[in-house]
Design a protein around this motif. Structure first.
Motif, PDB file in Angstrom:
ATOM      1  N   VAL A   1      73.108  74.043  95.307  1.00 29.49           N
ATOM      2  CA  VAL A   1      73.356  73.400  94.023  1.00 29.49           C
ATOM      3  C   VAL A   1      74.540  74.090  93.346  1.00 29.49           C
ATOM      4  O   VAL A   1      74.552  75.309  93.194  1.00 29.49           O
ATOM      5  N   GLN A   2      75.501  73.307  92.955  1.00 31.58           N
ATOM      6  CA  GLN A   2      76.670  73.855  92.267  1.00 31.58           C
ATOM      7  C   GLN A   2      76.734  73.245  90.868  1.00 31.58           C
ATOM      8  O   GLN A   2      76.384  72.086  90.671  1.00 31.58           O
ATOM      9  N   LEU A   3      77.159  74.048  89.933  1.00 32.27           N
ATOM     10  CA  LEU A   3      77.286  73.588  88.559  1.00 32.27           C
ATOM     11  C   LEU A   3      78.632  74.027  88.000  1.00 32.27           C
ATOM     12  O   LEU A   3      79.123  75.113  88.328  1.00 32.27           O
ATOM     13  N   GLN A   4      79.190  73.201  87.134  1.00 33.63           N
ATOM     14  CA  GLN A   4      80.457  73.543  86.487  1.00 33.63           C
ATOM     15  C   GLN A   4      80.394  73.109  85.043  1.00 33.63           C
ATOM     16  O   GLN A   4      80.273  71.911  84.762  1.00 33.63           O
ATOM     17  N   ALA A   5      80.485  74.070  84.151  1.00 39.80           N
ATOM     18  CA  ALA A   5      80.468  73.798  82.721  1.00 39.80           C
ATOM     19  C   ALA A   5      81.885  73.658  82.190  1.00 39.80           C
ATOM     20  O   ALA A   5      82.808  74.319  82.670  1.00 39.80           O
ATOM     21  N   SER A   6      82.035  72.800  81.211  1.00 38.62           N
ATOM     22  CA  SER A   6      83.331  72.605  80.586  1.00 38.62           C
ATOM     23  C   SER A   6      83.138  72.135  79.153  1.00 38.62           C
ATOM     24  O   SER A   6      82.031  71.758  78.756  1.00 38.62           O
ATOM     25  N   GLY A   7      84.222  72.149  78.386  1.00 39.84           N
ATOM     26  CA  GLY A   7      84.180  71.610  77.042  1.00 39.84           C
ATOM     27  C   GLY A   7      84.249  72.629  75.924  1.00 39.84           C
ATOM     28  O   GLY A   7      84.259  72.260  74.749  1.00 39.84           O
ATOM     29  N   GLY A   8      84.280  73.915  76.262  1.00 39.62           N
ATOM     30  CA  GLY A   8      84.373  74.926  75.226  1.00 39.62           C
ATOM     31  C   GLY A   8      85.731  74.927  74.555  1.00 39.62           C
ATOM     32  O   GLY A   8      86.662  74.263  75.005  1.00 39.62           O
ATOM     33  N   GLY A   9      85.818  75.679  73.486  1.00 39.62           N
ATOM     34  CA  GLY A   9      87.082  75.776  72.781  1.00 39.62           C
ATOM     35  C   GLY A   9      86.927  76.471  71.451  1.00 39.62           C
ATOM     36  O   GLY A   9      85.874  77.024  71.140  1.00 39.62           O
ATOM     37  N   LEU A  10      87.984  76.431  70.683  1.00 40.13           N
ATOM     38  CA  LEU A  10      88.013  77.046  69.353  1.00 40.13           C
ATOM     39  C   LEU A  10      87.840  75.955  68.302  1.00 40.13           C
ATOM     40  O   LEU A  10      88.617  74.994  68.273  1.00 40.13           O
ATOM     41  N   VAL A  11      86.822  76.111  67.476  1.00 38.67           N
ATOM     42  CA  VAL A  11      86.552  75.139  66.415  1.00 38.67           C
ATOM     43  C   VAL A  11      86.280  75.883  65.120  1.00 38.67           C
ATOM     44  O   VAL A  11      86.106  77.098  65.124  1.00 38.67           O
ATOM     45  N   GLN A  12      86.236  75.127  64.035  1.00 41.11           N
ATOM     46  CA  GLN A  12      85.923  75.717  62.740  1.00 41.11           C
ATOM     47  C   GLN A  12      84.441  75.501  62.418  1.00 41.11           C
ATOM     48  O   GLN A  12      83.805  74.589  62.947  1.00 41.11           O
ATOM     49  N   ALA A  13      83.934  76.327  61.544  1.00 38.14           N
ATOM     50  CA  ALA A  13      82.556  76.185  61.110  1.00 38.14           C
ATOM     51  C   ALA A  13      82.328  74.773  60.564  1.00 38.14           C
ATOM     52  O   ALA A  13      83.165  74.250  59.819  1.00 38.14           O
ATOM     53  N   GLY A  14      81.209  74.175  60.971  1.00 42.13           N
ATOM     54  CA  GLY A  14      80.890  72.823  60.555  1.00 42.13           C
ATOM     55  C   GLY A  14      81.330  71.750  61.538  1.00 42.13           C
ATOM     56  O   GLY A  14      80.886  70.600  61.446  1.00 42.13           O
ATOM     57  N   ASP A  15      82.191  72.120  62.465  1.00 42.45           N
ATOM     58  CA  ASP A  15      82.667  71.166  63.471  1.00 42.45           C
ATOM     59  C   ASP A  15      81.604  70.919  64.537  1.00 42.45           C
ATOM     60  O   ASP A  15      80.577  71.606  64.602  1.00 42.45           O
ATOM     61  N   SER A  16      81.897  69.933  65.380  1.00 46.32           N
ATOM     62  CA  SER A  16      81.023  69.601  66.505  1.00 46.32           C
ATOM     63  C   SER A  16      81.778  69.815  67.814  1.00 46.32           C
ATOM     64  O   SER A  16      83.021  69.775  67.837  1.00 46.32           O
ATOM     65  N   THR A  23      76.930  68.687  88.023  1.00 47.56           N
ATOM     66  CA  THR A  23      76.090  69.291  89.064  1.00 47.56           C
ATOM     67  C   THR A  23      76.304  68.568  90.386  1.00 47.56           C
ATOM     68  O   THR A  23      76.622  67.376  90.426  1.00 47.56           O
ATOM     69  N   SER A  24      76.141  69.300  91.465  1.00 44.86           N
ATOM     70  CA  SER A  24      76.246  68.708  92.796  1.00 44.86           C
ATOM     71  C   SER A  24      75.391  69.517  93.754  1.00 44.86           C
ATOM     72  O   SER A  24      74.931  70.610  93.427  1.00 44.86           O
ATOM     73  N   GLY A  25      75.148  68.983  94.923  1.00 44.96           N
ATOM     74  CA  GLY A  25      74.346  69.686  95.905  1.00 44.96           C
ATOM     75  C   GLY A  25      72.935  69.159  95.969  1.00 44.96           C
ATOM     76  O   GLY A  25      72.690  67.986  95.728  1.00 44.96           O
ATOM     77  N   ARG A  26      71.970  70.034  96.231  1.00 45.51           N
ATOM     78  CA  ARG A  26      70.585  69.650  96.481  1.00 45.51           C
ATOM     79  C   ARG A  26      69.844  69.376  95.180  1.00 45.51           C
ATOM     80  O   ARG A  26      68.878  70.042  94.829  1.00 45.51           O
ATOM     81  N   ARG A  27      70.295  68.351  94.460  1.00 47.09           N
ATOM     82  CA  ARG A  27      69.734  68.140  93.132  1.00 47.09           C
ATOM     83  C   ARG A  27      68.276  67.709  93.162  1.00 47.09           C
ATOM     84  O   ARG A  27      67.558  67.924  92.201  1.00 47.09           O
ATOM     85  N   LEU A  28      67.808  67.131  94.262  1.00 47.09           N
ATOM     86  CA  LEU A  28      66.418  66.715  94.325  1.00 47.09           C
ATOM     87  C   LEU A  28      65.470  67.904  94.230  1.00 47.09           C
ATOM     88  O   LEU A  28      64.302  67.754  93.877  1.00 47.09           O
ATOM     89  N   SER A  29      65.956  69.097  94.537  1.00 50.36           N
ATOM     90  CA  SER A  29      65.117  70.284  94.454  1.00 50.36           C
ATOM     91  C   SER A  29      65.091  70.875  93.045  1.00 50.36           C
ATOM     92  O   SER A  29      64.343  71.811  92.773  1.00 50.36           O
ATOM     93  N   VAL A  30      65.898  70.326  92.152  1.00 52.59           N
ATOM     94  CA  VAL A  30      66.027  70.886  90.816  1.00 52.59           C
ATOM     95  C   VAL A  30      65.007  70.283  89.871  1.00 52.59           C
ATOM     96  O   VAL A  30      64.881  69.059  89.781  1.00 52.59           O
ATOM     97  N   PHE A  31      64.298  71.126  89.143  1.00 57.24           N
ATOM     98  CA  PHE A  31      63.333  70.662  88.145  1.00 57.24           C
ATOM     99  C   PHE A  31      64.010  70.391  86.815  1.00 57.24           C
ATOM    100  O   PHE A  31      63.764  69.372  86.181  1.00 57.24           O
ATOM    101  N   ALA A  32      64.879  71.296  86.397  1.00 56.83           N
ATOM    102  CA  ALA A  32      65.532  71.150  85.097  1.00 56.83           C
ATOM    103  C   ALA A  32      66.897  71.817  85.119  1.00 56.83           C
ATOM    104  O   ALA A  32      67.137  72.757  85.888  1.00 56.83           O
ATOM    105  N   THR A  33      67.774  71.338  84.274  1.00 57.15           N
ATOM    106  CA  THR A  33      69.069  71.983  84.040  1.00 57.15           C
ATOM    107  C   THR A  33      69.125  72.371  82.581  1.00 57.15           C
ATOM    108  O   THR A  33      68.869  71.545  81.700  1.00 57.15           O
ATOM    109  N   GLY A  34      69.456  73.622  82.356  1.00 64.13           N
ATOM    110  CA  GLY A  34      69.436  74.136  80.993  1.00 64.13           C
ATOM    111  C   GLY A  34      70.770  74.696  80.554  1.00 64.13           C
ATOM    112  O   GLY A  34      71.689  74.887  81.355  1.00 64.13           O
TER     113      GLY A  34
END
Length: 121
Positions: A1-16, A23-34
């Motif tokens: 199972v491979q995972l790759q996170a993205s989307g971080g950055g610099l924001v100001q307080a109150g922003d979203s 995810t890729s790989g043997r996902r059928l074996s995965v119970f949850a992604t956190g």
């Protein structure tokens, strides 16, 4: 199972910000992604998880009501929508997958690289 996170950055307080975890790989074996985060000098902290079978979610009290986790079975992806961000949310954010029912970081066998979120005041 491979995972790759993205989307971080610099924001100001109150922003979203929306983080993505591909995810890729043997996902059928995965119970949850956190989602977890780790600030300098602090332990890795559980934030939220998406349970693939049924789509239920679990949140830490610290982010309940501000963060929303969701999953897309077709895209094999999990997302973390973060609203009303605060300077104390500054950390490296990780996604990880577990093969059984747990929210303990030690129970997650598969980890992606982190993505840095910086919230300025």
């Amino acid at each position: 199972v491979q995972l790759q996170a993205s989307g971080g950055g610099l924001v100001q307080a109150g922003d979203s910000l929306r983080l993505s975890c591909a995810t890729s790989g043997r996902r059928l074996s995965v119970f949850a992604t956190g989602w977890f985060r780790q600030a300098p000098g602090k332990e890795r902290e559980f934030l939220a998880r998406f349970i693939w079978s049924g789509g239920s979610t679990t949140y830490a009290d610290s982010v309940q009501g501000r963060f929303t986790v969701s999953g897309d079975n077709n895209e094999n992806a999990v997302y973390l929508q973060m609203n009303n961000l605060k300077p104390e949310d500054t950390a490296v954010y990780f996604c990880a997958s577990a093969t059984y029912n747990t929210i303990r970081p030690q129970g997650y066998a598969y980890w992606g690289q982190g993505t840095l979120v910086t919230v300025s005041s």
